[in-house]
Structures are given as C-alpha cells and as structure tokens.
Motif scaffolding. Structure first.
Motif: not given
Length: 248
Positions: A98-113
């Motif tokens: 659950p904790s990692f899932r909360q970080l995933v969208p932000w990590l993905l957004l930063a990585a995509t940018l």
C-alpha cells in the motif's frame, strides 16, 4: 495464466530489452504488463529488475568494443553502482505494497517526464570516450540508488548524468549505461530474491524475450529513428501514471 497474459508478458519482455538497449524505459513496459496481470506493485517492480537483466547483458555483449575502450573508468562507476543499488533495493523492501502503491504514480510521472526530456538533457561532447571524474562518480551513486529502488527512467537518467559529467559520444555513453545497468540490476536481483518478492512465473516467461530484445535493440539503436521508440515508451508511461493516480 491465460494465453493473452502470456503473450502480453512475452511482448513486453522483448520490447523492454530493446528499448533499454536503445536508451532506457523498459521498466514502463514490464511494470505495466505485470500490473495488468494482477501482480502486486512491489513484486512487479522487483520482477522487472530480473526480467530486464538478460537484455542488459546481451546489449553489453553487442556494445563490447565501445566498453573495452574505456573499461578503467567503468570499474569505479560499477563499484559505486553496487553500493547505491543495494541501498535503493533495501529501501524498497522496507515498504509495504500500500505504501509503495501511493508512491508509484509520482515515481512514474517523474520518470516519464525525465524520459521525455532526455534529448535535451543529453549534451553533445567533442570527446570520443567518457572520462570518469568526481562529479560522474557522485552522480552515478545517486542514480544507482534510484535504479535499485524503482528503475523506470534509470537509463535516460544515467545517460543524462554521464553526458553532463563524463562526456563522450552517444554510443560510448549508451554502452557504459548498459554495463552499469547490468551491475545495478544484478545487485537488486540478489536483494529481491533474498526478500522473496519476485513473481517467478512471470519472470520465467519474460526473461528469454528480454534477452533477445536486448541484443536486437543495439541493432535498432544504430538504424531505427529513436523518436518512434521514445514516443511509445512515453505513451506507456503516461497511461500507467494516469492509471495509478486514478486507482490509488
């Protein structure tokens, strides 16, 4: 496991190996495919490291002439990559899903940018070979922490950092990036296998495809317009980002 999921995993494995050999971004594909297959985020992330490892190895083999030309600097960068990726992988295991899932969208957004900005972050240099220095060593250490923790966008991050701090032609930088990715992935694999978070059925399906894709990717890197591959990877990254923001 359905035929559709098996084919999805095979295809994503091959494409991840290919795009990692070209620049980076394969984690978007493997992570996304395993998400569709219903694998938990931490396991999907850990399994991606194992899946992409053979692709990095085969791309290193294909790039061996470039690597051999600057092997001394690669040794120092590899040592720091071992330390950084160990720290990043252990940090991942300290979290729950659950904790990692909360970080995933932000990590993905930063990585995509970051991946999308790659062409502007990769400066041109007149040097023929990368030259390791204090700045490149420090930059690679922090990049490897990120690589051990998550990995999406790690390749383009390394290309950017090495280009800014070490210089060198694109293919020499890309060869060095692939070698360091092997080191980072190898360390992460040891930690993740020891932590028991690897989804082995998916990994065993995707590993052979990744190995073939990694070798073919070097051929593509020399001949196919990279904007085609980059557009696909960015699209996948944005779709995954939206999906995790909506479902988190």
């Amino acid at each position: 496991m359905s035929i559709f999921i098996i084919m999805l995993l095979l295809t994503s494995g091959f494409l991840s190996g290919a795009v990692n050999a070209i620049a980076g971004g394969g984690t978007f594909l493997t992570f996304g495919a395993m998400t569709i297959a219903g694998i938990a985020p931490i396991s999907a992330n850990a399994t991606s490291s194992i899946v992409q490892f053979p692709g990095y190895v085969t791309s290193v083999i294909a790039y061996w002439p470039e690597i051999r030309a600057h092997w001394k600097g690669a040794v120092f960068l590899s040592v720091l990559s071992i330390l950084g990726s160990t720290a990043g992988a252990l940090l991942l295991l300290s979290l729950d899903n659950p904790s990692f899932r909360q970080l995933v969208p932000w990590l993905l957004l930063a990585a995509t940018l970051l991946f999308a900005a790659g062409p502007w972050l990769r400066p041109r240099s007149s040097a023929d070979h990368p030259t390791s220095n204090v700045a490149s060593l420090i930059g690679q250490f922090f990049t490897s922490i990120y690589g051990g923790f998550f990995g999406a966008g790690m390749g383009i991050m390394m290309l950017a950092v090495l280009g800014l701090t070490a210089g060198g032609t694109y293919h020499h930088l890309n060869a060095l990036k692939n070698l360091l990715a092997v080191v980072i992935a190898a360390v992460a694999i040891v930690v993740f296998v020891g932590g028991g978070v690897v989804a082995w059925p998916a990994a065993l399906i995707m590993i052979p495809a990744s190995a073939v894709g990694g070798y073919c990717g070097v051929y593509l890197a020399r001949r196919v317009p990279q904007w085609l591959i980059r557009t696909m990877v960015i699209a996948v990254g944005l779709l995954l980002t939206v999906y995790y923001f909506v479902t988190s």
